[in-house]
Motif scaffolding. Structure first.
Motif, PDB file in Angstrom:
ATOM      1  N   GLY A 102      13.832  10.825 -10.623  1.00 51.99           N
ATOM      2  CA  GLY A 102      14.679  10.322 -11.702  1.00 51.99           C
ATOM      3  C   GLY A 102      14.744   8.816 -11.773  1.00 51.99           C
ATOM      4  O   GLY A 102      15.240   8.245 -12.749  1.00 51.99           O
ATOM      5  N   GLY A 103      14.246   8.154 -10.730  1.00 54.89           N
ATOM      6  CA  GLY A 103      14.311   6.699 -10.673  1.00 54.89           C
ATOM      7  C   GLY A 103      12.937   6.055 -10.597  1.00 54.89           C
ATOM      8  O   GLY A 103      11.993   6.488 -11.265  1.00 54.89           O
ATOM      9  N   THR A 104      12.834   5.022  -9.761  1.00 54.82           N
ATOM     10  CA  THR A 104      11.605   4.227  -9.670  1.00 54.82           C
ATOM     11  C   THR A 104      11.144   4.154  -8.223  1.00 54.82           C
ATOM     12  O   THR A 104      11.948   3.950  -7.316  1.00 54.82           O
ATOM     13  CB  THR A 104      11.841   2.796 -10.200  1.00 54.82           C
ATOM     14  N   LEU A 105       9.840   4.307  -8.014  1.00 53.70           N
ATOM     15  CA  LEU A 105       9.234   4.147  -6.691  1.00 53.70           C
ATOM     16  C   LEU A 105       8.346   2.917  -6.715  1.00 53.70           C
ATOM     17  O   LEU A 105       7.416   2.824  -7.529  1.00 53.70           O
ATOM     18  CB  LEU A 105       8.413   5.389  -6.321  1.00 53.70           C
ATOM     19  N   PHE A 106       8.653   1.961  -5.841  1.00 54.08           N
ATOM     20  CA  PHE A 106       7.866   0.727  -5.753  1.00 54.08           C
ATOM     21  C   PHE A 106       6.915   0.834  -4.578  1.00 54.08           C
ATOM     22  O   PHE A 106       7.330   0.944  -3.423  1.00 54.08           O
ATOM     23  CB  PHE A 106       8.789  -0.478  -5.567  1.00 54.08           C
ATOM     24  N   LEU A 107       5.612   0.835  -4.870  1.00 58.72           N
ATOM     25  CA  LEU A 107       4.575   0.923  -3.841  1.00 58.72           C
ATOM     26  C   LEU A 107       3.948  -0.450  -3.668  1.00 58.72           C
ATOM     27  O   LEU A 107       3.101  -0.876  -4.468  1.00 58.72           O
ATOM     28  CB  LEU A 107       3.520   1.952  -4.256  1.00 58.72           C
ATOM     29  N   ASP A 108       4.367  -1.140  -2.630  1.00 57.04           N
ATOM     30  CA  ASP A 108       3.840  -2.476  -2.362  1.00 57.04           C
ATOM     31  C   ASP A 108       2.538  -2.371  -1.573  1.00 57.04           C
ATOM     32  O   ASP A 108       2.332  -1.411  -0.827  1.00 57.04           O
ATOM     33  CB  ASP A 108       4.883  -3.281  -1.578  1.00 57.04           C
ATOM     34  N   GLU A 109       1.669  -3.363  -1.742  1.00 59.72           N
ATOM     35  CA  GLU A 109       0.359  -3.410  -1.067  1.00 59.72           C
ATOM     36  C   GLU A 109      -0.444  -2.136  -1.335  1.00 59.72           C
ATOM     37  O   GLU A 109      -1.042  -1.552  -0.427  1.00 59.72           O
ATOM     38  CB  GLU A 109       0.550  -3.624   0.452  1.00 59.72           C
ATOM     39  N   ILE A 110      -0.487  -1.727  -2.594  1.00 64.79           N
ATOM     40  CA  ILE A 110      -1.182  -0.493  -2.960  1.00 64.79           C
ATOM     41  C   ILE A 110      -2.685  -0.606  -2.709  1.00 64.79           C
ATOM     42  O   ILE A 110      -3.380   0.404  -2.525  1.00 64.79           O
ATOM     43  CB  ILE A 110      -0.907  -0.158  -4.455  1.00 64.79           C
ATOM     44  N   GLY A 111      -3.189  -1.823  -2.658  1.00 61.57           N
ATOM     45  CA  GLY A 111      -4.615  -2.019  -2.433  1.00 61.57           C
ATOM     46  C   GLY A 111      -5.065  -1.736  -1.015  1.00 61.57           C
ATOM     47  O   GLY A 111      -6.272  -1.748  -0.730  1.00 61.57           O
ATOM     48  N   GLU A 112      -4.114  -1.450  -0.103  1.00 63.78           N
ATOM     49  CA  GLU A 112      -4.461  -1.240   1.302  1.00 63.78           C
ATOM     50  C   GLU A 112      -4.683   0.222   1.660  1.00 63.78           C
ATOM     51  O   GLU A 112      -5.074   0.530   2.790  1.00 63.78           O
ATOM     52  CB  GLU A 112      -3.355  -1.813   2.207  1.00 63.78           C
ATOM     53  N   ILE A 113      -4.414   1.153   0.740  1.00 59.43           N
ATOM     54  CA  ILE A 113      -4.532   2.572   1.100  1.00 59.43           C
ATOM     55  C   ILE A 113      -5.992   3.009   1.110  1.00 59.43           C
ATOM     56  O   ILE A 113      -6.827   2.463   0.390  1.00 59.43           O
ATOM     57  CB  ILE A 113      -3.703   3.466   0.160  1.00 59.43           C
ATOM     58  N   SER A 114      -6.292   4.023   1.913  1.00 57.75           N
ATOM     59  CA  SER A 114      -7.676   4.476   2.094  1.00 57.75           C
ATOM     60  C   SER A 114      -8.147   5.292   0.897  1.00 57.75           C
ATOM     61  O   SER A 114      -7.336   5.836   0.138  1.00 57.75           O
ATOM     62  CB  SER A 114      -7.767   5.343   3.354  1.00 57.75           C
ATOM     63  N   PRO A 115      -9.465   5.417   0.705  1.00 52.39           N
ATOM     64  CA  PRO A 115      -9.995   6.238  -0.401  1.00 52.39           C
ATOM     65  C   PRO A 115      -9.496   7.673  -0.360  1.00 52.39           C
ATOM     66  O   PRO A 115      -9.228   8.265  -1.408  1.00 52.39           O
ATOM     67  CB  PRO A 115     -11.505   6.157  -0.202  1.00 52.39           C
ATOM     68  N   MET A 116      -9.355   8.246   0.853  1.00 55.37           N
ATOM     69  CA  MET A 116      -8.893   9.621   0.956  1.00 55.37           C
ATOM     70  C   MET A 116      -7.458   9.750   0.441  1.00 55.37           C
ATOM     71  O   MET A 116      -7.120  10.680  -0.300  1.00 55.37           O
ATOM     72  CB  MET A 116      -8.975  10.106   2.409  1.00 55.37           C
ATOM     73  N   PHE A 117      -6.618   8.805   0.810  1.00 52.83           N
ATOM     74  CA  PHE A 117      -5.225   8.873   0.372  1.00 52.83           C
ATOM     75  C   PHE A 117      -5.110   8.525  -1.110  1.00 52.83           C
ATOM     76  O   PHE A 117      -4.194   8.990  -1.790  1.00 52.83           O
ATOM     77  CB  PHE A 117      -4.357   7.930   1.207  1.00 52.83           C
ATOM     78  N   GLN A 118      -6.025   7.709  -1.608  1.00 53.18           N
ATOM     79  CA  GLN A 118      -6.018   7.373  -3.030  1.00 53.18           C
ATOM     80  C   GLN A 118      -6.131   8.635  -3.879  1.00 53.18           C
ATOM     81  O   GLN A 118      -5.488   8.763  -4.932  1.00 53.18           O
ATOM     82  CB  GLN A 118      -7.165   6.419  -3.355  1.00 53.18           C
ATOM     83  N   ALA A 119      -6.962   9.603  -3.428  1.00 50.83           N
ATOM     84  CA  ALA A 119      -7.143  10.852  -4.177  1.00 50.83           C
ATOM     85  C   ALA A 119      -5.841  11.652  -4.220  1.00 50.83           C
ATOM     86  O   ALA A 119      -5.493  12.253  -5.250  1.00 50.83           O
ATOM     87  CB  ALA A 119      -8.254  11.686  -3.540  1.00 50.83           C
ATOM     88  N   LYS A 120      -5.106  11.670  -3.102  1.00 48.67           N
ATOM     89  CA  LYS A 120      -3.830  12.396  -3.053  1.00 48.67           C
ATOM     90  C   LYS A 120      -2.794  11.741  -3.964  1.00 48.67           C
ATOM     91  O   LYS A 120      -2.038  12.419  -4.658  1.00 48.67           O
ATOM     92  CB  LYS A 120      -3.321  12.455  -1.623  1.00 48.67           C
ATOM     93  N   LEU A 121      -2.786  10.426  -3.969  1.00 48.03           N
ATOM     94  CA  LEU A 121      -1.831   9.704  -4.805  1.00 48.03           C
ATOM     95  C   LEU A 121      -2.153   9.901  -6.282  1.00 48.03           C
ATOM     96  O   LEU A 121      -1.254  10.041  -7.120  1.00 48.03           O
ATOM     97  CB  LEU A 121      -1.847   8.218  -4.446  1.00 48.03           C
ATOM     98  N   LEU A 122      -3.449   9.943  -6.600  1.00 54.58           N
ATOM     99  CA  LEU A 122      -3.867  10.118  -7.987  1.00 54.58           C
ATOM    100  C   LEU A 122      -3.324  11.420  -8.557  1.00 54.58           C
ATOM    101  O   LEU A 122      -2.875  11.470  -9.712  1.00 54.58           O
ATOM    102  CB  LEU A 122      -5.394  10.100  -8.078  1.00 54.58           C
ATOM    103  N   ARG A 123      -3.336  12.485  -7.768  1.00 58.54           N
ATOM    104  CA  ARG A 123      -2.852  13.784  -8.253  1.00 58.54           C
ATOM    105  C   ARG A 123      -1.375  13.698  -8.641  1.00 58.54           C
ATOM    106  O   ARG A 123      -0.946  14.222  -9.668  1.00 58.54           O
ATOM    107  CB  ARG A 123      -3.059  14.850  -7.183  1.00 58.54           C
ATOM    108  N   VAL A 124      -0.582  13.007  -7.814  1.00 56.30           N
ATOM    109  CA  VAL A 124       0.851  12.896  -8.113  1.00 56.30           C
ATOM    110  C   VAL A 124       1.059  12.111  -9.403  1.00 56.30           C
ATOM    111  O   VAL A 124       1.898  12.468 -10.237  1.00 56.30           O
ATOM    112  CB  VAL A 124       1.599  12.211  -6.953  1.00 56.30           C
TER     113      VAL A 124
END
Length: 522
Positions: free
Chosen positions: A304-326
């Motif tokens: 219902g609110g806002t999620l601030f993801l700082d340093e988003i450029g540091e996540i791994s390619p594998m985790f990027q795929a999981k985040l993309l789905r959300v």
């Protein structure tokens, strides 16, 4: 452009002025006795000053004790644009002529505005070649709770003391009205959660209290924040470390319809990938050693609110795929679970990396980049907006002074030294420098010598030849070139050049000195 005031064809005698003032006082007294909204009463009083006495564009500013500042309560103007611009204008204690009256509690009379560098000309409403009068509005205890100001419609003459005394009398009449406004603001209690949130947003998360700056670049950023805050679009904040990316994210959330919902932060670079997944998506009981109970992740906490993801450029390619789905589906499973959880979360991401370059190198997913890059806000490094340093320094010293329990001031020579530094750590480095300076200052005055003790040295850029007239909005121009171009276009009149650049006269004067620009005589 500033208005040019037509001169009176005949000169008033002392007796004529006195008669007009008596009539105006009677009219003001009748106005204040009416039962009307306070802002309407103030506007009517200013109209009397404007129409009957030639005290033009009257302005009443009201104290905001929480922030040691003045906000505009009423102004007499026919310009809707000026009236709207006034809504966000504040004068901090000691800032400009208005702030000087608040700080010292004494009237200030300028024979000619352009001759006094304290005048900030934020409203671009007054004739800079004419006088200006500002007087304090005080409560019975003698504390300044507001300022009344106006511009006489004739050049400074022997009548100026009489006009000043008259405005001081009017200020005394207004004191009861202004005190009522201040008491209402101070004494208002939260009737419900919404009122409490509005006060928090206005006091702590207003743009002027979070991100300081009046350069054209920063004004564009403020405009972007205001526009994007209204919607649910994903925002990508780009900028070097220390430029204030989290403050931008906070400003977006707390000025959005989601302001009453959670604002959750996570630094993606602070955790290894295994912990990052659990931290964002949560986990079920028994999902791994130590998971003794179910735990909600940051996505669920921010529902219902806002999620601030700082340093988003540091996540791994594998985790990027999981985040993309959300981001695409708005759903995920907790670690160790198979139940799908749906959330309604706005994402604000930030990075100091060049994500376009990372995509080209194959280090960042292109589809995730475009999902994040719906609205990009680029924050310039401090070295590219040194004109904001005087105001930033005052703002940060006010914050540090509250922490130390004492007033802090900074000298002009110290400001010039701060403006000459490159600030690789940006605003965060500037704040640390000022805090160290405050610690080393015995009397609370930050001088050039004190700043030098913190390790800040003069790093002025080399001289460059003046440029012909160019587009001031060209982002390829460096600071020195832009200032010189503005001066050329303004005929080397500093006040005009300042308005072209969206600066105050004081700011452009600092820039001219620190950038070693030699003024031409026209």
């Amino acid at each position: 452009m500033n208005a040019t005031i037509p001169q009176r064809s005949t000169k008033q005698t002392q007796v004529e002025l006195y008669d007009l003032q008596l009539q105006a006082l009677a009219s003001i007294a009748r106005t204040l006795s009416r039962e009307q909204q306070i802002d309407e009463l103030l506007e009517q009083v200013l109209a009397v000053l404007h129409n009957d006495l030639g005290l033009l564009h009257g302005l009443v500013t009201i104290s905001d004790p929480e922030h040691s500042a003045l906000q505009i309560g009423a102004i007499h103007t026919d310009s809707e644009a000026v009236a709207q611009a006034c809504e966000g204008v504040r004068y901090r204690s000691g800032e400009g002529v208005i702030g000087n009256v608040l700080k010292h509690g004494n009237s200030v009379v300028l024979g000619r505005i352009s001759a006094d560098p304290r005048f900030l000309d934020r409203l671009a409403l007054y004739d800079l070649e004419m006088p200006f009068i500002a007087v304090p509005i005080k409560n019975p205890e003698g504390s300044t709770i507001g300022v009344l100001a106006a511009q006489p419609d004739s050049r400074a003459d022997e009548q100026m003391p009489a006009r000043t005394r008259f405005l001081e009398i009017v200020a005394n009449l207004l004191a009861q009205t202004v005190r009522l406004v201040v008491n209402i603001e101070d004494g208002r209690e939260a009737a419900d959660e919404r009122d409490e949130l509005r006060r928090e947003v206005r006091g702590k998360y207003g743009f002027e209290n979070m991100v300081v700056g009046h350069t054209p670049t920063m004004r564009r950023i403020f405009d972007q924040i205001r526009r994007v805050a209204k919607w649910n679009s994903t925002v990508l904040v780009l900028g070097e470390s220390g430029t204030g990316k989290e403050l931008i994210a906070s400003a977006i959330h707390y000025n959005s319809p989601r302001a009453h919902r959670p604002f959750v932060r996570l630094n993606c670079a602070a955790l290894p990938e295994t912990l990052l997944e659990s931290e964002l998506f949560g986990h079920e009981k028994g999902a791994f050693t130590g998971a003794v109970k179910q735990r909600k992740g940051r996505f669920e906490q921010a529902d219902g609110g806002t999620l601030f993801l700082d340093e988003i450029g540091e996540i791994s390619p594998m985790f990027q795929a999981k985040l993309l789905r959300v981001l695409q589906e708005g759903e995920f499973e907790r670690v160790g679970g198979n139940q799908t959880v749906r959330v309604n979360v706005r994402i604000v991401a930030a990075t100091n990396r060049d994500l376009e370059n990372e995509v080209e190198k194959g280090k960042f997913r292109e589809d995730l980049y475009y999902r994040l890059n719906v609205m990009a806000i680029r924050i310039p490094p401090l070295r590219e907006r040194t004109a904001d340093i005087p105001e930033l320094a005052e703002f940060l010293l006010s914050k540090i002074g509250r922490q130390q329990g004492r007033p802090l001031t900074v000298t002009d020579s110290a400001i010039r030294l701060l403006m000459s530094h490159r600030w690789p750590g940006n605003v965060r480095e500037l704040e640390n420098c000022l805090e160290r300076s405050a610690i080393m200052s015995e009397d609370g005055t930050i001088t050039r010598d004190v700043v030098s003790l913190t390790g800040v040295d003069n790093e002025s850029p080399p001289l460059a030849a003046p440029l012909p007239e160019v587009n001031l909005a060209d982002e390829n121009l460096d600071d020195r070139e832009r200032v010189i171009a503005a001066l050329e276009q303004a005929g080397w009149v500093q006040a005009k050049a300042a308005r072209l650049l969206g600066m105050t006269p004081r700011q452009i004067a600092y820039r001219i000195q620190t950038l070693n620009i030699h003024m031409r005589k026209i």
